[in-house]
Design a protein around this motif. Structure first.
Motif, PDB file in Angstrom:
ATOM      1  N   VAL A 112      56.638  -7.495  12.383  1.00 43.59           N
ATOM      2  CA  VAL A 112      57.510  -7.461  13.563  1.00 43.59           C
ATOM      3  C   VAL A 112      57.856  -6.020  13.925  1.00 43.59           C
ATOM      4  CG1 VAL A 112      59.780  -8.088  14.438  1.00 43.59           C
ATOM      5  CG2 VAL A 112      58.437  -9.761  13.155  1.00 43.59           C
ATOM      6  N   LEU A 113      58.102  -5.176  12.909  1.00 45.83           N
ATOM      7  CA  LEU A 113      58.374  -3.768  13.178  1.00 45.83           C
ATOM      8  C   LEU A 113      57.176  -3.101  13.846  1.00 45.83           C
ATOM      9  CD1 LEU A 113      60.187  -1.278  12.887  1.00 45.83           C
ATOM     10  CD2 LEU A 113      59.219  -0.937  10.594  1.00 45.83           C
ATOM     11  N   GLY A 114      55.974  -3.439  13.377  1.00 42.31           N
ATOM     12  CA  GLY A 114      54.776  -2.892  14.010  1.00 42.31           C
ATOM     13  C   GLY A 114      54.651  -3.335  15.464  1.00 42.31           C
ATOM     14  N   ILE A 115      54.994  -4.599  15.747  1.00 42.50           N
ATOM     15  CA  ILE A 115      54.942  -5.094  17.126  1.00 42.50           C
ATOM     16  C   ILE A 115      55.935  -4.334  18.001  1.00 42.50           C
ATOM     17  CG2 ILE A 115      55.389  -7.098  18.593  1.00 42.50           C
ATOM     18  CD1 ILE A 115      54.381  -8.857  16.282  1.00 42.50           C
ATOM     19  N   LEU A 116      57.147  -4.107  17.482  1.00 40.44           N
ATOM     20  CA  LEU A 116      58.161  -3.377  18.251  1.00 40.44           C
ATOM     21  C   LEU A 116      57.734  -1.943  18.526  1.00 40.44           C
ATOM     22  CD1 LEU A 116      61.413  -4.642  16.476  1.00 40.44           C
ATOM     23  CD2 LEU A 116      60.461  -5.418  18.644  1.00 40.44           C
ATOM     24  N   ILE A 117      57.161  -1.304  17.520  1.00 42.68           N
ATOM     25  CA  ILE A 117      56.682   0.075  17.713  1.00 42.68           C
ATOM     26  C   ILE A 117      55.552   0.099  18.742  1.00 42.68           C
ATOM     27  CG2 ILE A 117      55.511   2.004  16.585  1.00 42.68           C
ATOM     28  CD1 ILE A 117      57.024   1.289  14.033  1.00 42.68           C
ATOM     29  N   PHE A 118      54.665  -0.863  18.676  1.00 44.00           N
ATOM     30  CA  PHE A 118      53.556  -0.931  19.625  1.00 44.00           C
ATOM     31  C   PHE A 118      54.064  -1.116  21.055  1.00 44.00           C
ATOM     32  CE2 PHE A 118      50.445  -3.566  21.968  1.00 44.00           C
ATOM     33  CZ  PHE A 118      49.391  -2.672  22.008  1.00 44.00           C
ATOM     34  N   ALA A 125      53.886   5.359  26.861  1.00 40.33           N
ATOM     35  CA  ALA A 125      52.584   5.772  27.392  1.00 40.33           C
ATOM     36  C   ALA A 125      52.469   5.457  28.883  1.00 40.33           C
ATOM     37  CB  ALA A 125      51.459   5.074  26.622  1.00 40.33           C
ATOM     38  N   THR A 126      53.040   4.326  29.315  1.00 39.92           N
ATOM     39  CA  THR A 126      53.018   3.991  30.737  1.00 39.92           C
ATOM     40  C   THR A 126      53.789   5.016  31.554  1.00 39.92           C
ATOM     41  OG1 THR A 126      52.857   1.629  30.198  1.00 39.92           O
ATOM     42  CG2 THR A 126      53.555   2.214  32.417  1.00 39.92           C
ATOM     43  N   ILE A 130      52.211   7.474  34.420  1.00 41.95           N
ATOM     44  CA  ILE A 130      52.688   7.538  35.806  1.00 41.95           C
ATOM     45  C   ILE A 130      52.993   8.980  36.194  1.00 41.95           C
ATOM     46  CG2 ILE A 130      54.580   6.886  37.337  1.00 41.95           C
ATOM     47  CD1 ILE A 130      54.730   4.230  35.811  1.00 41.95           C
ATOM     48  N   VAL A 131      53.728   9.681  35.322  1.00 39.93           N
ATOM     49  CA  VAL A 131      54.102  11.066  35.633  1.00 39.93           C
ATOM     50  C   VAL A 131      52.871  11.951  35.738  1.00 39.93           C
ATOM     51  CG1 VAL A 131      55.375  13.074  34.796  1.00 39.93           C
ATOM     52  CG2 VAL A 131      56.373  10.797  34.575  1.00 39.93           C
ATOM     53  N   MET A 132      51.936  11.792  34.804  1.00 34.82           N
ATOM     54  CA  MET A 132      50.745  12.646  34.827  1.00 34.82           C
ATOM     55  C   MET A 132      49.886  12.370  36.055  1.00 34.82           C
ATOM     56  SD  MET A 132      51.108  14.642  32.354  1.00 34.82           S
ATOM     57  CE  MET A 132      49.511  15.438  32.500  1.00 34.82           C
ATOM     58  N   SER A 133      49.791  11.104  36.461  1.00 33.78           N
ATOM     59  CA  SER A 133      49.012  10.808  37.671  1.00 33.78           C
ATOM     60  C   SER A 133      49.651  11.444  38.900  1.00 33.78           C
ATOM     61  CB  SER A 133      48.887   9.300  37.853  1.00 33.78           C
ATOM     62  OG  SER A 133      50.159   8.708  38.083  1.00 33.78           O
ATOM     63  N   LEU A 134      50.997  11.413  38.983  1.00 32.55           N
ATOM     64  CA  LEU A 134      51.681  12.054  40.104  1.00 32.55           C
ATOM     65  C   LEU A 134      51.441  13.563  40.093  1.00 32.55           C
ATOM     66  CD1 LEU A 134      55.117  10.183  40.186  1.00 32.55           C
ATOM     67  CD2 LEU A 134      53.270  10.009  41.848  1.00 32.55           C
ATOM     68  N   ILE A 135      51.549  14.166  38.906  1.00 28.15           N
ATOM     69  CA  ILE A 135      51.355  15.619  38.814  1.00 28.15           C
ATOM     70  C   ILE A 135      49.921  15.998  39.163  1.00 28.15           C
ATOM     71  CG2 ILE A 135      51.332  17.562  37.207  1.00 28.15           C
ATOM     72  CD1 ILE A 135      53.663  16.256  35.743  1.00 28.15           C
TER      73      ILE A 135
END
Length: 401
Positions: A112-118, A125-126, A130-135
């Motif tokens: 469950v901890l691994g799922i939460l970290i993922f 990462a999303t 988004i920020v990198m695509s705008l830049i």
């Protein structure tokens, strides 16, 4: 086998694995479950997760590879079979691990901890993506168009077949002007409503009025836009703008600002109400015990204690106002102008972003890429407002025992 069927089959196998694992754990314990290291539910959850997670991982990786063009549609049935085989193998392995000494609880908590970290990693990462695509796209825009014209230009007139004027100042002015009117309308009403509901209303009145106010937050913004277009705009034109000689259009800054202010009332009211209710009752009792009236207690004790949170709620409402689109499209028009007259039509950054990205446009032209530069500008503005709100809340927050 389609992947949707494989997903359903994996869910069924996980459910069966939970029941089988729990039953096997009870059988291993005999008549005394205290001999088990972990409760039977943890053994069942361990089997269910081992059956479900590998299958989902295979299907997720295959879907990503298909979007990237690495896998074709013909490979999906094979992927579904592999996912189903992984689910069966995981179920079987989980069942064989069941024993009185097996630390099923520790294993389940790690998974469950691994799922939460993922999931947290996906969210981060999303945001970074988004920020990198705008830049990146904004950098391409500034390679094709002068950055000084964008930052300091007073005209926004895209002309694919001529010389384009892509100054953001009229859009920024319209965004701030409409947001200011919206907050000027929403903050006093929302704050006074919160004070009444938290300090003066009876429990019965509060149970009725608070849900009614919060219903405003659930109304789609397109409905607010239609309300602005059909009702508020003509009313302001007929009773204010034309008699005062300030304009003859139903689309105006005032129309969009007032309707947006109505939309923001539940944001300010609900957040402020929760913040005011978080002030300890002992502060109110102490002020009343010293002879203060209820209104004096509210003004001199409750509101100062809740002020940082209220300011944070107002700034968050401002971020919501700056990003609004549909109300502005239908209520304020699409004219990129700069004026102090609140009964003139203007537009905002979000409206022009939609306009530039609509239709068959060339993604290598500055008229198209300007939408990304405007999006980055809007992102920076809302980010600054959120940082200021967090700073105010953390710096001036009162700590009570």
């Amino acid at each position: 086998m389609p992947m949707s069927w494989a997903l359903v089959a994996s869910l069924l196998l996980a459910t069966a694995g939970y029941l089988v694992g729990r039953s096997r754990a009870l059988s291993a314990a005999g008549s005394d479950i205290r001999v088990l290291h972990s409760r039977p539910t943890y053994h069942g959850a361990n089997v269910a997760l081992l059956a479900f997670l590998p299958a989902v991982a295979i299907m997720a990786i295959a879907s990503f590879l298909r979007m990237a063009g690495v896998l074709g549609a013909s490979a999906m049935p094979i992927v579904s079979i592999l996912a189903l085989a992984a689910a069966i193998a995981g179920l079987g392995w989980g069942v064989t691990r069941i024993s009185t000494e097996f630390r099923a609880r520790n294993t389940v908590e790690k998974m469950v901890l691994g799922i939460l970290i993922f999931c947290s990693t996906i969210a981060i990462a999303t945001t970074i993506g988004i920020v990198m695509s705008l830049i990146f796209e904004t950098g391409r825009f500034f390679q094709l168009h002068d950055w000084r014209d964008f930052l300091f230009g007073t005209q926004f007139a895209p002309r694919p077949e001529g010389i384009s004027r892509l100054g953001m100042l009229p859009l920024l002015w319209g965004t701030m002007y409409i947001s200011f009117i919206a907050l000027l309308f929403a903050v006093p009403i929302g704050l006074l409503a919160a004070i009444y509901l938290s300090e003066y209303a009876s429990p019965r009145m509060r149970s009725i009025a608070k849900p009614v106010v919060e219903v405003l937050a659930g109304i789609p913004t397109i409905v607010y836009g239609l309300f602005a277009l059909v009702t508020v705009g003509p009313m302001l034109r007929d009773y204010f703008a034309q008699p005062l000689g300030l304009g003859s259009s139903a689309s105006s800054v005032m129309t969009a600002g007032l309707v947006m202010g109505i939309m923001l009332i539940p944001f300010v009211s609900s957040l402020s109400d929760d913040i005011i209710n978080a002030v300890p009752q002992s502060l109110r009792d102490g002020a009343l015990g010293l002879g203060s009236t209820q209104s004096e207690t509210v003004k001199q004790v409750v509101l100062p204690a809740a002020l940082p949170g209220i300011v944070g709620a107002i700034l968050l409402a401002a971020s919501r106002a700056i990003g609004e689109t549909m109300i502005v499209v239908l209520g304020a028009g699409a004219a990129a102008t700069m004026s102090l007259n609140p009964f003139e039509a203007m537009t905002t950054i979000t409206v022009k972003i939609v306009g530039q990205l609509t239709g068959d446009n060339d993604f290598s032209s500055p008229e198209m890429l300007v939408a990304f530069a405007l999006g980055l500008t809007l992102f920076i503005i809302t980010l600054i407002l959120n940082i200021v709100a967090l700073y105010i809340v953390r710096k001036y927050r009162e700590q009570y025992e």
